[in-house]
Design a protein around this motif. Structure first.
Motif, PDB file in Angstrom:
ATOM      1  N   ASN A   1      67.816  29.997  50.468  1.00 38.88           N
ATOM      2  CA  ASN A   1      67.439  29.440  49.162  1.00 38.88           C
ATOM      3  C   ASN A   1      67.210  30.605  48.206  1.00 38.88           C
ATOM      4  O   ASN A   1      66.214  31.318  48.323  1.00 38.88           O
ATOM      5  CB  ASN A   1      66.177  28.581  49.290  1.00 38.88           C
TER       6      ASN A   1
ATOM      7  N   LYS B   1      63.934  32.382  50.407  1.00 41.33           N
ATOM      8  CA  LYS B   1      63.540  32.014  51.766  1.00 41.33           C
ATOM      9  C   LYS B   1      64.766  31.581  52.570  1.00 41.33           C
ATOM     10  O   LYS B   1      65.688  30.932  52.049  1.00 41.33           O
ATOM     11  CB  LYS B   1      62.556  30.843  51.744  1.00 41.33           C
ATOM     12  N   TRP B   2      64.768  31.933  53.845  1.00 43.41           N
ATOM     13  CA  TRP B   2      65.746  31.422  54.786  1.00 43.41           C
ATOM     14  C   TRP B   2      65.184  30.169  55.444  1.00 43.41           C
ATOM     15  O   TRP B   2      63.983  30.106  55.750  1.00 43.41           O
ATOM     16  CB  TRP B   2      66.075  32.460  55.855  1.00 43.41           C
ATOM     17  N   HIS B   3      66.043  29.182  55.667  1.00 44.12           N
ATOM     18  CA  HIS B   3      65.623  27.932  56.292  1.00 44.12           C
ATOM     19  C   HIS B   3      66.499  27.634  57.497  1.00 44.12           C
ATOM     20  O   HIS B   3      67.722  27.820  57.451  1.00 44.12           O
ATOM     21  CB  HIS B   3      65.732  26.772  55.299  1.00 44.12           C
TER      22      HIS B   3
ATOM     23  N   TYR C   1      67.085  24.437  60.317  1.00 37.19           N
ATOM     24  CA  TYR C   1      66.821  23.104  60.840  1.00 37.19           C
ATOM     25  C   TYR C   1      67.588  22.960  62.143  1.00 37.19           C
ATOM     26  O   TYR C   1      68.747  23.380  62.234  1.00 37.19           O
ATOM     27  CB  TYR C   1      67.279  22.027  59.858  1.00 37.19           C
TER      28      TYR C   1
ATOM     29  N   HIS D   1      61.898  22.527  61.474  1.00 32.99           N
ATOM     30  CA  HIS D   1      62.176  23.228  60.228  1.00 32.99           C
ATOM     31  C   HIS D   1      61.421  24.546  60.248  1.00 32.99           C
ATOM     32  O   HIS D   1      60.184  24.574  60.322  1.00 32.99           O
ATOM     33  CB  HIS D   1      61.729  22.379  59.031  1.00 32.99           C
TER      34      HIS D   1
ATOM     35  N   THR E   1      61.115  28.622  58.461  1.00 30.01           N
ATOM     36  CA  THR E   1      61.443  29.446  57.296  1.00 30.01           C
ATOM     37  C   THR E   1      61.116  30.906  57.593  1.00 30.01           C
ATOM     38  O   THR E   1      60.286  31.219  58.451  1.00 30.01           O
ATOM     39  CB  THR E   1      60.665  28.992  56.044  1.00 30.01           C
TER      40      THR E   1
ATOM     41  N   TRP F   1      59.746  32.959  63.073  1.00 30.57           N
ATOM     42  CA  TRP F   1      59.825  32.259  61.806  1.00 30.57           C
ATOM     43  C   TRP F   1      58.613  31.328  61.673  1.00 30.57           C
ATOM     44  O   TRP F   1      57.959  30.989  62.655  1.00 30.57           O
ATOM     45  CB  TRP F   1      61.116  31.456  61.726  1.00 30.57           C
TER      46      TRP F   1
ATOM     47  N   GLN G   1      57.586  24.630  59.591  1.00 29.28           N
ATOM     48  CA  GLN G   1      57.277  23.726  58.488  1.00 29.28           C
ATOM     49  C   GLN G   1      57.329  22.276  58.990  1.00 29.28           C
ATOM     50  O   GLN G   1      57.550  22.031  60.181  1.00 29.28           O
ATOM     51  CB  GLN G   1      58.288  23.926  57.345  1.00 29.28           C
TER      52      GLN G   1
ATOM     53  N   TYR H   1      71.035  20.603  47.721  1.00 24.94           N
ATOM     54  CA  TYR H   1      71.340  20.839  49.129  1.00 24.94           C
ATOM     55  C   TYR H   1      71.710  19.508  49.790  1.00 24.94           C
ATOM     56  O   TYR H   1      71.030  18.497  49.601  1.00 24.94           O
ATOM     57  CB  TYR H   1      70.144  21.464  49.852  1.00 24.94           C
TER      58      TYR H   1
ATOM     59  N   LEU I   1      64.912  22.261  49.884  1.00 24.98           N
ATOM     60  CA  LEU I   1      65.039  22.398  51.338  1.00 24.98           C
ATOM     61  C   LEU I   1      63.758  22.014  52.094  1.00 24.98           C
ATOM     62  O   LEU I   1      63.676  22.203  53.306  1.00 24.98           O
ATOM     63  CB  LEU I   1      65.462  23.824  51.739  1.00 24.98           C
ATOM     64  N   TYR I   2      62.780  21.456  51.391  1.00 23.19           N
ATOM     65  CA  TYR I   2      61.564  20.950  52.028  1.00 23.19           C
ATOM     66  C   TYR I   2      61.511  19.426  51.960  1.00 23.19           C
ATOM     67  O   TYR I   2      61.186  18.763  52.944  1.00 23.19           O
ATOM     68  CB  TYR I   2      60.313  21.519  51.357  1.00 23.19           C
TER      69      TYR I   2
END
Length: 322
Positions: free
Chosen positions: A69, A74-76, A78, A89, A91, A100, A103, A125, A146-147
């Motif tokens: 993102n 931030k990297w995400h 899933y 999830h 981050t 990491w 979330q 997204y 992404l949340y």
């Protein structure tokens, strides 16, 4: 006179024989060149990976997706976890950092869900995933950060069936942009027992045509899991999981000049053991090959080296915007 005709006949026969031998030699040379070309294309040490390292440990981990993102830096991640009814999830501030931050998980009506894949398009997204049922369904959700996710429609994008079965086992979607067209790759049955990599096409990410087949081994072995495609120059690389036999094994990487067709002879790399790989590019331009495994109980990653001379060519996976 008879002697002269015999000599002429012998000379003629010799010339025909020499011509025939020359043609055979030429054809043999061509066949050798073809074999050499195929050998060069399928050499198994062209692509290499660096040392593995663990991103995150947990009791069970499988298919996953990683995306950056640029607005929040931030990297995400899933991915599937135990009981298959939620996506973990995670981050991170750095793609390669160890440990990491966890979330809130992603869920869909308490249903069993598999294999998320996320892309970004016009500041939105899109997450594509499989909802398990009869038939299996491909669904999508959208997010701005992404949340927080919402489902624009209750109906699935598709739940393919055919004249042989009501459930083509549609699973493991991956969406790829080719020019102005979107291509979704997924694992499926072409009849009631033969597994293939299927694909559908779209102009808007919502309405999809298909399915068609881009990889077919004529096998009942479902070793076509987690398809992932990357373009580099004029080549399209397809990586598949659970190879050469399902459910365990490694990753096979195939290379073709078409995003709609790969053959087993297009193999350029086998990495074993490995499972449910994703390809991701870091902010410094480096490439990475991720790995998840319920047996290994973690998400892993290793640097990916293409060794194909195409580092400066156009790619479907440019360096992420910062």
């Amino acid at each position: 006179m008879y002697t002269m005709y015999c000599k002429i006949f012998k000379i003629g026969s010799l010339l025909v024989l020499l011509g025939f031998l020359g043609q055979c030699k030429h054809e043999k040379k061509e066949n050798l060149l073809i074999k050499d070309a195929n050998k060069a294309l399928t050499v198994l040490d062209s692509i290499s990976i660096g040392k593995e390292f663990t991103l995150y440990k947990l009791p069970y981990a499988y298919d996953h997706t990683i995306i950056f993102n640029s607005r929040s830096n931030k990297w995400h991640l899933y991915g599937i976890i135990a009981d298959n009814k939620e996506f973990i999830h995670l981050t991170a501030d750095s793609l390669t950092q160890i440990g990491w931050e966890k979330q809130e998980s992603f869920r869909y009506k308490g249903q069993e869900i598999w294999a998320p894949h996320i892309i970004e398009h016009k500041d939105t997204y899109y997450m594509y995933y499989t909802s398990i049922g009869e038939p299996r369904q491909i669904r999508y959700a959208i997010s701005k950060d992404l949340y927080n996710w919402e489902h624009p429609q209750d109906e699935p994008l598709f739940a393919y069936a055919n004249e042989y079965t009501d459930n083509q086992k549609n699973k493991d979607p991956m969406v790829f942009k080719n020019g102005n067209q979107w291509i979704m790759y997924f694992s499926m049955l072409k009849d009631d027992k033969h597994w293939v990599v299927g694909y559908s096409t779209s102009n808007d990410l919502i309405h999809w045509d298909g399915p068609k087949i881009c990889f077919d081994e004529q096998t009942e072995n479902p070793g076509v899991e987690s398809p992932f495609v990357v373009q580099r120059g004029e080549y399209y690389y397809l990586t598949l999981s659970a190879r050469p036999t399902w459910p365990h094994g490694g990753q096979d990487i195939f290379r073709s000049k078409s995003p709609f067709s790969w053959k087993t002879t297009d193999l350029v790399k086998r990495i074993n053991p490995w499972h449910a790989a994703e390809i991701v590019r870091d902010l410094d331009g480096k490439w990475y090959y991720s790995r998840s495994s319920g047996n290994e109980s973690d998400f892993r990653m290793a640097e990916l080296f293409w060794n194909d001379g195409l580092d400066d060519e156009e790619t479907s996976m440019p360096i992420p915007n910062q």
